[in-house]
Scaffold this motif. Structure first.
Motif, PDB file in Angstrom:
ATOM      1  N   MET A   1      25.636  27.637  39.178  1.00 49.02           N
ATOM      2  CA  MET A   1      25.862  28.704  38.216  1.00 49.02           C
ATOM      3  C   MET A   1      26.377  28.157  36.881  1.00 49.02           C
ATOM      4  O   MET A   1      25.936  28.580  35.806  1.00 49.02           O
ATOM      5  CB  MET A   1      26.830  29.737  38.789  1.00 49.02           C
ATOM      6  CG  MET A   1      26.226  30.571  39.911  1.00 49.02           C
ATOM      7  SD  MET A   1      27.385  31.765  40.634  1.00 49.02           S
ATOM      8  CE  MET A   1      27.652  32.876  39.253  1.00 49.02           C
ATOM      9  N   VAL A   2      27.300  27.202  36.936  1.00 48.98           N
ATOM     10  CA  VAL A   2      27.815  26.601  35.703  1.00 48.98           C
ATOM     11  C   VAL A   2      26.710  25.839  34.987  1.00 48.98           C
ATOM     12  O   VAL A   2      26.544  25.954  33.763  1.00 48.98           O
ATOM     13  CB  VAL A   2      29.007  25.674  36.012  1.00 48.98           C
ATOM     14  CG1 VAL A   2      29.350  24.809  34.801  1.00 48.98           C
ATOM     15  CG2 VAL A   2      30.216  26.496  36.426  1.00 48.98           C
TER      16      VAL A   2
ATOM     17  N   HIS B   1      37.927  38.200  33.081  1.00 49.81           N
ATOM     18  CA  HIS B   1      37.939  38.079  34.548  1.00 49.81           C
ATOM     19  C   HIS B   1      39.025  38.948  35.153  1.00 49.81           C
ATOM     20  O   HIS B   1      38.786  39.655  36.150  1.00 49.81           O
ATOM     21  CB  HIS B   1      38.160  36.622  34.939  1.00 49.81           C
ATOM     22  CG  HIS B   1      38.485  36.438  36.396  1.00 49.81           C
ATOM     23  ND1 HIS B   1      37.572  36.684  37.400  1.00 49.81           N
ATOM     24  CD2 HIS B   1      39.648  36.066  37.016  1.00 49.81           C
ATOM     25  CE1 HIS B   1      38.142  36.455  38.574  1.00 49.81           C
ATOM     26  NE2 HIS B   1      39.393  36.089  38.357  1.00 49.81           N
TER      27      HIS B   1
ATOM     28  N   ARG C   1      34.420  33.599  38.528  1.00 46.23           N
ATOM     29  CA  ARG C   1      33.798  34.643  39.334  1.00 46.23           C
ATOM     30  C   ARG C   1      32.670  34.128  40.236  1.00 46.23           C
ATOM     31  O   ARG C   1      32.074  34.902  40.981  1.00 46.23           O
ATOM     32  CB  ARG C   1      33.257  35.759  38.428  1.00 46.23           C
ATOM     33  CG  ARG C   1      34.339  36.396  37.565  1.00 46.23           C
ATOM     34  CD  ARG C   1      33.918  37.726  37.007  1.00 46.23           C
ATOM     35  NE  ARG C   1      33.770  38.747  38.034  1.00 46.23           N
ATOM     36  CZ  ARG C   1      34.790  39.426  38.562  1.00 46.23           C
ATOM     37  NH1 ARG C   1      36.025  39.175  38.188  1.00 46.23           N
ATOM     38  NH2 ARG C   1      34.570  40.346  39.479  1.00 46.23           N
ATOM     39  N   ALA C   2      32.397  32.830  40.180  1.00 47.67           N
ATOM     40  CA  ALA C   2      31.339  32.279  41.027  1.00 47.67           C
ATOM     41  C   ALA C   2      31.720  32.393  42.500  1.00 47.67           C
ATOM     42  O   ALA C   2      32.855  32.073  42.875  1.00 47.67           O
ATOM     43  CB  ALA C   2      31.080  30.820  40.673  1.00 47.67           C
TER      44      ALA C   2
ATOM     45  N   VAL D   1      32.149  32.520  34.350  1.00 51.07           N
ATOM     46  CA  VAL D   1      31.274  32.053  35.436  1.00 51.07           C
ATOM     47  C   VAL D   1      32.086  31.270  36.465  1.00 51.07           C
ATOM     48  O   VAL D   1      31.948  31.471  37.679  1.00 51.07           O
ATOM     49  CB  VAL D   1      30.134  31.190  34.875  1.00 51.07           C
ATOM     50  CG1 VAL D   1      29.386  30.475  36.008  1.00 51.07           C
ATOM     51  CG2 VAL D   1      29.158  32.044  34.078  1.00 51.07           C
TER      52      VAL D   1
ATOM     53  N   TYR E   1      24.306  28.308  33.409  1.00 53.37           N
ATOM     54  CA  TYR E   1      24.891  28.983  32.244  1.00 53.37           C
ATOM     55  C   TYR E   1      24.903  28.063  31.029  1.00 53.37           C
ATOM     56  O   TYR E   1      24.540  28.474  29.912  1.00 53.37           O
ATOM     57  CB  TYR E   1      26.314  29.452  32.561  1.00 53.37           C
ATOM     58  CG  TYR E   1      27.000  29.982  31.333  1.00 53.37           C
ATOM     59  CD1 TYR E   1      26.707  31.257  30.843  1.00 53.37           C
ATOM     60  CD2 TYR E   1      27.898  29.195  30.613  1.00 53.37           C
ATOM     61  CE1 TYR E   1      27.303  31.732  29.683  1.00 53.37           C
ATOM     62  CE2 TYR E   1      28.498  29.667  29.454  1.00 53.37           C
ATOM     63  CZ  TYR E   1      28.197  30.931  28.997  1.00 53.37           C
ATOM     64  OH  TYR E   1      28.771  31.398  27.838  1.00 53.37           O
TER      65      TYR E   1
END
Length: 232
Positions: free
Chosen positions: A151-152, A209, A142-143, A139, A155
């Motif tokens: 996003m973190v 990733h 790739r955010a 995350v 998650y």
């Protein structure tokens, strides 16, 4: 450019507040939930999600808001954190984690110095920690720009519930929780397995990733020159 002492202060302070949030909300949740572990975990999750989002937004511009030796290690491997700064970052994070545990105890009038007696060991938990940490690194890496904080946080909130370990995903968090005999604690005997799984998970996340990352123009030129490119 922000100098190293300010970066280390941000990492130590951010990690301390994160651990105070995780441990403090666990203590409060356990006191108020009346023995309902699901409600206590939900309250712990919500507090962590909100706190983590704010901490990343506040400290991100200063230090990158790693708060996590696994994240710092991956960033150093990728050349995004100078190698000379890795050990100071990790030291600041570990010190901050312990101070955060002590702060949570002080706020709830508990003995400051404690050792956790909550055993967390077993293959399933170690797999869960590897999965949680791999997902976290994926995350982060790739955010889209400016989206890492929500996003973190989202998650980690999800991983509290879909992993058997409730997603520590952070060697500093495991280290700090060792000093708290509370809802969020982990016994010293269990910490080594968690840390090993987290480091493995971080490397897996970085590898995934890289596998998903589109090839560079230089790499495409090499493929075309070798005759491996498909004809039009």
């Amino acid at each position: 450019m922000v100098d190293l002492p300010r970066k280390l202060l941000a990492e130590a302070l951010g990690t301390a507040v994160l651990l105070a949030i995780v441990i403090g909300s666990g203590i409060m949740a356990e006191r108020l939930a009346g023995g309902n572990v699901a409600i206590a975990l939900l309250a712990n999750t919500l507090a962590t999600v909100g706190g983590l989002y704010i901490l990343i937004e506040v400290f991100g511009p200063v230090s990158g808001a790693h708060f996590n030796p696994a994240v710092s290690g991956v960033m150093a491997l990728r050349g995004e954190l100078p190698g000379a700064m890795l050990l100071p970052y990790i030291a600041a994070q570990l010190i901050g984690a312990v101070l955060g545990a002590w702060l949570a105890h002080a706020m709830f009038d508990l003995p400051i110095l404690q050792w956790s007696t909550r055993a967390r060991a077993g293959t399933g938990l170690w797999i869960a920690e590897a999965v949680a940490t791999a997902g976290l690194l994926l995350v982060i890496l790739r955010a889209p720009a400016g989206r890492a904080a929500p996003m973190v946080a989202a998650y980690i909130g999800a991983a509290y519930w879909f992993t058997a370990s409730t997603s520590f995903a952070n060697p500093a968090a495991a280290f700090g929780r060792m000093f708290s005999d509370s809802f969020a604690g982990i016994s010293p005997d269990s910490v080594g397995g968690f840390m090993a799984a987290q480091i493995a998970g971080a490397l897996i996340g970085m590898g995934v990733h890289q596998a998903l990352h589109p090839p560079t123009r230089r790499h495409l030129n090499v493929i075309e020159a070798s005759g491996e490119a498909e004809p039009n």
